[in-house]
Design an enzyme around this catalytic site. Structure first.
Site, PDB file in Angstrom:
ATOM      1  N   LYS A   1       2.241 -12.011  29.302  1.00  9.98           N
ATOM      2  CA  LYS A   1       2.311 -11.150  28.121  1.00  9.98           C
ATOM      3  C   LYS A   1       3.267 -11.696  27.064  1.00  9.98           C
ATOM      4  O   LYS A   1       2.935 -11.756  25.884  1.00  9.98           O
ATOM      5  CB  LYS A   1       2.748  -9.742  28.513  1.00  9.98           C
TER       6      LYS A   1
ATOM      7  N   ASP B   1       9.540  -6.186  39.660  1.00 11.51           N
ATOM      8  CA  ASP B   1       8.376  -6.821  39.046  1.00 11.51           C
ATOM      9  C   ASP B   1       8.583  -6.732  37.539  1.00 11.51           C
ATOM     10  O   ASP B   1       8.664  -5.639  36.981  1.00 11.51           O
ATOM     11  CB  ASP B   1       7.091  -6.099  39.461  1.00 11.51           C
TER      12      ASP B   1
ATOM     13  N   TRP C   1       0.817  -0.362  39.127  1.00 10.35           N
ATOM     14  CA  TRP C   1      -0.234  -1.340  38.911  1.00 10.35           C
ATOM     15  C   TRP C   1      -1.100  -1.397  40.160  1.00 10.35           C
ATOM     16  O   TRP C   1      -0.592  -1.570  41.270  1.00 10.35           O
ATOM     17  CB  TRP C   1       0.414  -2.699  38.625  1.00 10.35           C
TER      18      TRP C   1
END
Length: 418
Positions: A261, A225, A144
């Site tokens: 999400k 993460d 990311w």
């Protein structure tokens, strides 16, 4: 000219920064007037109607909150809403985790996953040093994009380990392990717990065991993460397998957790940061000391976290019926993504598009690394109004039953032209 009209920030001191690539892509998509345009850039779930989907369980929780006569907008404690952070921790580790019962975990509510990564980076920059210098964090290549900026902004040097194998479009497990072996002992290793962003490639359970073994030998520090628990496979426990394995093996570690999400709470910025101590006689004391320092860091940056998204998540996480409905909502989202993967692969193979496309269904989660080149991506944008990041990543949530055929045909044309 008055001295007051002279800026302290001339261009040589403050140069114009480039626009964020992802948000620039979103701006270009919105400006495109083509009726055929397809948005495969931003990582946010969309239903088959291409519209944002407010989870039914979130609507119910919102209704409960709005009808609560005791609802207020008071400040939260520095560490956040305890009924939220405690359940968030259980979600990751399992409610019967010894780490929880032994008080080896401390949790802090953050500004979604980004804020959690930042708080973790800030803590490590302050307290995890070697000979007075910050230790290096190793990020997967690719990762990311924001990971790089977050760690660099707090002064932690960034290095990478191989991750995506361009030939197989899968995991370069041997390259990854070699890099972990070569890294200095006690390095920080950032790991995507599931649904790797941007590739969609996750290690198998056996590969996670191999990674853990190398990291234990090298005494590396895991920084997980996790932004897609439950969203990746539709199974909350399955998506927490890697984290739970590392905890079971006795690692001291940290976890950045996002609820953007899996709850669809993108704009509410609900997240958590967790520190977990290894089993030891002083584990509870270590955790207490770490908690005290995290509170000081949090206070100096945001004082206390936002309340509404945390209350929505807490309402669901603390109610058995709502929790079960949330699990059903997660299966709906993950199931549609999986269906789109199958449809895209099937259409590409049906067209006889050059290359192999099994990686589309082998990968998991929001994103797929297509293997398309930057040149092909730009042609897709210019000629077919398809918007995706230059590295060939697509958000599977942007595909639906009305545009997947169009996208497959567009990919077929640009691949054949190459």
């Amino acid at each position: 000219m008055s001295s007051l009209s002279t800026t302290s920030f001339p261009a040589e001191a403050v140069p114009q920064a480039p626009e964020d690539a992802l948000f620039g892509l979103m701006r270009a998509y919105k400006a495109d007037e083509s009726p055929s345009k397809v948005d495969l850039g931003i990582g946010a779930y969309r239903g088959d109607d291409a519209k944002p989907w407010v989870l039914p369980v979130v609507k119910k929780a919102d209704e409960i909150l709005r009808n609560d006569p005791n609802l207020n907008h008071e400040y939260l404690p520095i560490a956040g809403l305890a009924s939220f952070t405690s359940k968030a921790c259980e979600l990751l580790l399992g409610p019967s985790s010894p780490a929880i019962s032994e008080k080896r975990v401390t949790s802090v509510q953050t500004i979604s996953g980004t804020g959690a990564v930042h708080l973790g980076a800030l803590f490590l920059a302050r307290f995890f040093k070697v000979n007075g210098a910050n230790r290096t964090v190793y990020l997967s290549n690719p990762t990311w994009a924001n990971h790089n900026q977050i760690f660099e902004n707090v002064g932690i040097p960034v290095a990478t380990y191989p991750y995506f194998d361009k030939k197989t479009k899968g995991l370069d497990i041997e390259g990854m392990k070699r890099a972990l072996v070569d890294a200095p002992d006690h390095s920080i290793i950032l790991l995507h717990a599931c649904a790797h962003n941007p590739t969609g490639v996750d290690p198998t359970p056996e590969q996670w065991r191999e990674i853990a073994e190398v990291m234990a030998t090298k005494k590396h520090f895991p920084f997980f993460d996790t932004a897609y628990q439950g969203f990746a496979s539709g199974d909350l426990d399955r998506d927490a397998t890697a984290i739970r394995y590392f905890v079971e093996k006795g690692f001291e570690l940290v976890i950045a957790q996002s609820f953007a999400k899996n709850f669809g709470l993108y704009g509410e910025r609900a997240g958590c940061f967790h520190f977990l101590a290894s089993p030891s006689p002083d584990a509870a004391g270590i955790t207490t000391r770490v908690a005290s320092q995290l509170a000081i860091l949090q206070r100096s940056e945001i004082s206390n976290p936002p309340i509404y998204g945390a209350k929505i998540a807490s309402t669901v996480l603390n109610d058995k019926a709502l929790f079960a409905e949330w699990q059903d909502n997660l299966r709906t989202m993950s199931g549609r993504i999986i269906d789109m993967r199958k449809a895209l692969r099937s259409k590409l193979e049906e067209l006889g598009t050059p290359g192999t496309w099994n990686h589309i269904t082998d990968q998991i989660g929001m994103f797929s690394f297509t293997g398309l080149s930057e040149k092909q991506v730009l042609r897709l944008r210019d000629e077919f109004h398809v918007y995706m990041t230059k590295n060939g990543r697509i958000s599977m949530a942007g595909l639906n039953t009305r545009n997947v055929d169009y996208f497959a045909k567009a990919v077929d044309k640009v691949v054949r032209a190459a």
